[in-house]
Design an enzyme around this catalytic site. Sequence first.
Site, PDB file in Angstrom:
ATOM      1  CG  ASP A  44     -92.295  43.609  44.112  1.00 14.91           C
ATOM      2  OD1 ASP A  44     -91.217  44.091  44.525  1.00 14.91           O
ATOM      3  OD2 ASP A  44     -92.673  42.459  44.394  1.00 14.91           O
ATOM      4  CG  ASN A  72     -88.832  57.861  50.550  1.00 14.00           C
ATOM      5  OD1 ASN A  72     -88.036  58.174  51.429  1.00 14.00           O
ATOM      6  ND2 ASN A  72     -89.937  57.161  50.808  1.00 14.00           N
ATOM      7  CE1 TYR A 142     -81.037  51.312  53.705  1.00 14.72           C
ATOM      8  CE2 TYR A 142     -79.287  52.179  55.094  1.00 14.72           C
ATOM      9  CZ  TYR A 142     -80.527  52.317  54.499  1.00 14.72           C
ATOM     10  OH  TYR A 142     -81.244  53.473  54.696  1.00 14.72           O
ATOM     11  CE  LYS A 146     -81.061  54.041  51.037  1.00 15.63           C
ATOM     12  NZ  LYS A 146     -82.189  54.592  50.255  1.00 15.63           N
TER      13      LYS A 146
END
Length: 236
Positions: A44, A72, A142, A146
């Site tokens: 986790d 990933n 997010y 990235k």
Amino acid sequence: MTSILLTGSSRGIGAAAKAALEVRGAEVIGQATRSTAIDTVPADFSDPGAPQELWEAALARAGGTIDVLVNNAGMFVASPLDSSDIEWLDAWEETMRINLTAAAQLSRFAVRHWQQRGTGGRIVHVASRAGHRGDSPAHWHYAASKGGMLAMHKTIARQYAAEGILSFAITPGFTDTAMAGDYLASRGGPGLLADIPLGRVAAPEEIAEAIAWCALDAPPSLTGATLDLNGASYVR
């Protein structure tokens, strides 16, 4: 046999990548937040100690050698701008921990592993179109995670290429996974396809094909490159 540690291997792009790599004869050690599969390590990433525990477990399963790391794993949860301060900050920090910090920890372990062995290795970072063009008002975190992954990828490529340590990044646009499906529904559903010249979202198998190519076949001179798979919805 090439030994590969693949995070986020239980569904979507990760599951497709696992299948694509195994067809090529690679030994794939997967990771999922929860798993009882014999070839998948439960870890986790919201726990700061999980990446190190995963790396050590994967290394033991691989007989002491990992050749390729595929970063990933990721989370994609909306965080509305008008949330409370603590809710917004909690979402930011959890997303960074899972999407970027865990990938950074694993990348560091991999680079040091290859340096100690005196051999090269490959890292494939699965980032996102959002790292280039941004995302919705509810997804600052997010997009930032990235974008950070892409900057990390470039740094690794530039600093360790002379040692045979190669770094590749893949930036999918919308992909037909449960995660992207929720997003498409939240942004108007099929109408969002008007922004994709190809006329459809990508299939997980398309992204998996690119992952497998970078992990096993891409020429060393491609290190530092980012491959866009977004149906021409973002070109640069």
